[in-house]
Scaffold this active site. Sequence first.
Site, mmCIF file in Angstrom:
data_model
loop_
_atom_site.group_PDB
_atom_site.id
_atom_site.type_symbol
_atom_site.label_atom_id
_atom_site.label_comp_id
_atom_site.label_asym_id
_atom_site.label_seq_id
_atom_site.Cartn_x
_atom_site.Cartn_y
_atom_site.Cartn_z
ATOM 1 N N GLY A 100 0.834 -1.188 0.000
ATOM 2 C CA GLY A 100 0.000 0.000 0.000
ATOM 3 C C GLY A 100 0.870 1.238 0.000
ATOM 4 C CD GLN A 150 3.280 5.920 2.701
ATOM 5 O OE1 GLN A 150 2.333 5.349 2.182
ATOM 6 N NE2 GLN A 150 4.243 5.265 3.336
ATOM 7 C CB CYS A 210 4.885 2.370 7.602
ATOM 8 S SG CYS A 210 4.481 3.882 6.705
ATOM 9 C CG LEU A 211 6.411 1.070 1.605
ATOM 10 C CD1 LEU A 211 5.724 1.370 0.279
ATOM 11 C CD2 LEU A 211 7.574 0.117 1.394
ATOM 12 C CG HIS A 246 -0.762 1.494 7.141
ATOM 13 N ND1 HIS A 246 0.147 1.126 8.114
ATOM 14 C CD2 HIS A 246 -0.075 2.303 6.289
ATOM 15 C CE1 HIS A 246 1.317 1.697 7.858
ATOM 16 N NE2 HIS A 246 1.221 2.411 6.749
ATOM 17 C CD GLU A 247 -1.306 2.518 2.641
ATOM 18 O OE1 GLU A 247 -0.809 3.664 2.613
ATOM 19 O OE2 GLU A 247 -0.638 1.507 2.948
ATOM 20 C CG HIS A 301 0.032 6.879 5.362
ATOM 21 N ND1 HIS A 301 1.134 7.430 5.981
ATOM 22 C CD2 HIS A 301 0.354 5.582 5.156
ATOM 23 C CE1 HIS A 301 2.068 6.493 6.148
ATOM 24 N NE2 HIS A 301 1.621 5.357 5.657
HETATM 25 NI NI NI Z 1 2.561 3.507 5.570
#
Ligand code: NI
Length: 181
Positions: free
Chosen positions: A46, A51, A88-89, A130-131, A134
């Site tokens: 995701g 991000q 998380c990226l 999660h997204e 964000h």
């Molecule tokens: Ni994330």
Amino acid sequence: MPVQPIRLFGDPVLRTPADPVRDFDKELRTLVKDLGETMMAAPGVGLAAPQIGVGLRVFTYYVDDVLGHLVNPTLDLSDEEQDGDEGCLSFPGLTYPTVRALRVVAKGMNMYGEPVTVEGSDLLARCVQHETDHLDGILFIDRLDREQRKLALRAIREAEWAGQPAPEVKVSPHALHGRAL
Ligand code: NI
């Protein structure tokens, strides 16, 4: 330049609530394409627009071999919960047990402005929550219990990427086998 640098924790854009999308134009379709390609290259399951430094309510996901995206999402969450490791990226290499709703019904639009519903459980539900977080400037470390958050903040302070400005992710630094969000 479709693959964009992924912003890391510490970048203020990750703490800034994103604006609703109003124009379903070519620019939005380019954003969705860039998000999808950046997510797949990371690799991740995701990725939300903030991000990659774009303050719009859009995210992409890739779960169970389905690549999708959602614009202006609103979520309906189950009372039943799931617990499991989440990453998380924007926090390379870090994962912590994170409680989420087990199931989610997400309503929003696609990039053409058509209404869509994304419904799922387990990883897809975790990813959608999660997204969407964000898009509100909320990060998964905010969802950890006190003890885990303490561990996370210590690991972040010690992380080699801490305080660095948005490096380009070329080879995944994740120990998540592509399961980061
Ligand atoms: Ni994330």
